[in-house]
Design a protein around this motif. Structure first.
Motif, PDB file in Angstrom:
ATOM      1  N   LEU A 120       0.806  -1.213   0.000  1.00 17.35           N
ATOM      2  CA  LEU A 120       0.000   0.000   0.000  1.00 17.35           C
ATOM      3  C   LEU A 120       0.842   1.268   0.000  1.00 17.35           C
ATOM      4  CD1 LEU A 120      -2.576  -1.075   2.729  1.00 17.35           C
ATOM      5  CD2 LEU A 120      -2.936  -1.033   0.253  1.00 17.35           C
ATOM      6  N   LYS A 161      -7.938   1.881  10.127  1.00 19.20           N
ATOM      7  CA  LYS A 161      -8.954   1.944   9.069  1.00 19.20           C
ATOM      8  C   LYS A 161      -8.354   2.468   7.770  1.00 19.20           C
ATOM      9  CE  LYS A 161     -13.552   2.295  10.998  1.00 19.20           C
ATOM     10  NZ  LYS A 161     -14.726   3.145  11.198  1.00 19.20           N
ATOM     11  N   TRP A 198      -5.212   2.049   6.794  1.00 21.08           N
ATOM     12  CA  TRP A 198      -4.165   1.175   6.271  1.00 21.08           C
ATOM     13  C   TRP A 198      -4.561  -0.287   6.126  1.00 21.08           C
ATOM     14  CZ3 TRP A 198      -0.153   3.227   3.965  1.00 21.08           C
ATOM     15  CH2 TRP A 198       0.169   4.557   4.270  1.00 21.08           C
ATOM     16  N   SER A 199      -5.695  -0.676   6.653  1.00 27.48           N
ATOM     17  CA  SER A 199      -6.090  -2.080   6.574  1.00 27.48           C
ATOM     18  C   SER A 199      -7.187  -2.272   5.537  1.00 27.48           C
ATOM     19  CB  SER A 199      -6.591  -2.560   7.938  1.00 27.48           C
ATOM     20  OG  SER A 199      -7.067  -3.876   7.830  1.00 27.48           O
ATOM     21  N   ASP A 200      -7.009  -3.294   4.717  1.00 24.95           N
ATOM     22  CA  ASP A 200      -8.039  -3.635   3.725  1.00 24.95           C
ATOM     23  C   ASP A 200      -8.814  -4.877   4.157  1.00 24.95           C
ATOM     24  OD1 ASP A 200      -6.334  -5.761   3.270  1.00 24.95           O
ATOM     25  OD2 ASP A 200      -5.805  -5.173   1.230  1.00 24.95           O
ATOM     26  N   GLY A 201      -8.639  -5.290   5.391  1.00 25.28           N
ATOM     27  CA  GLY A 201      -9.333  -6.466   5.903  1.00 25.28           C
ATOM     28  C   GLY A 201      -8.555  -7.757   5.743  1.00 25.28           C
ATOM     29  N   LYS A 202      -7.547  -7.762   4.889  1.00 30.08           N
ATOM     30  CA  LYS A 202      -6.744  -8.964   4.656  1.00 30.08           C
ATOM     31  C   LYS A 202      -5.312  -8.812   5.149  1.00 30.08           C
ATOM     32  CE  LYS A 202      -9.304 -10.130   0.498  1.00 30.08           C
ATOM     33  NZ  LYS A 202      -9.247 -10.310  -0.943  1.00 30.08           N
ATOM     34  N   ASN A 203      -4.911  -7.598   5.450  1.00 31.20           N
ATOM     35  CA  ASN A 203      -3.505  -7.346   5.758  1.00 31.20           C
ATOM     36  C   ASN A 203      -3.243  -7.062   7.234  1.00 31.20           C
ATOM     37  OD1 ASN A 203      -4.771  -4.823   5.727  1.00 31.20           O
ATOM     38  ND2 ASN A 203      -2.964  -3.780   4.956  1.00 31.20           N
TER      39      ASN A 203
END
Length: 147
Positions: A35, A107, A109-114
């Motif tokens: 990212l 929120k 920096w996170s895409d739900g998988k990382n």
């Protein structure tokens, strides 16, 4: 999150463990390598007071420097509500609860998988240890699943 045991990932996990040992709350490990080019990992934790935050700051700095990792930049020590230690590929954030809730950087920096919380970090470490034992016994390691 696909886990890799690079030196930087190992340092990030060490930071999580230091936080846990020193009663930090809501510890998160976030892979930001795809990212941003500012770091590969963020470790974020909440302290219960500015005094606790400053103690966590010192513990993290001491522990990672003992592992040979240099701190390149530091910020927030005077205020103690949001402190940052930049170890290059790893950036450590220590917040008080109200400041963390206000900025909520996970929120961003996170895409739900990382991202992993401490339960996820411990689970990943247990799986890695089990795979190491399997390799020593000549058995096939368990495949990592992309979540």
């Amino acid at each position: 999150m696909k886990k890799q045991f690079s030196k930087d990932y190992t340092l990030a996990v060490s930071a999580c463990e230091v936080f846990e040992e020193n009663k930090a709350e809501n510890i998160m490990l976030i892979d930001v390598s795809y990212l941003s080019n500012i770091a590969d990992y963020f470790v974020i934790a909440t302290a219960n007071s500015t005094t606790h935050a400053k103690a966590l700051y010192e513990k993290i700095e001491d522990a990672l420097e003992a592992q040979g990792q240099k701190v390149y930049r530091r910020d927030g020590l005077n205020d103690g509500r949001w402190m940052v230690l930049d170890f290059g590929a790893l950036i450590v954030h220590i917040f008080t609860a109200e400041i963390r809730e206000f900025y909520h950087i996970e929120k961003l920096w996170s895409d739900g998988k990382n991202a992993l919380n401490m339960i996820g970090v411990r689970k990943m470490l247990e799986q890695a240890k089990a795979n190491e034992i399997k390799k020593m016994l000549g058995k096939k390691p368990t495949e990592e699943k992309e979540e």
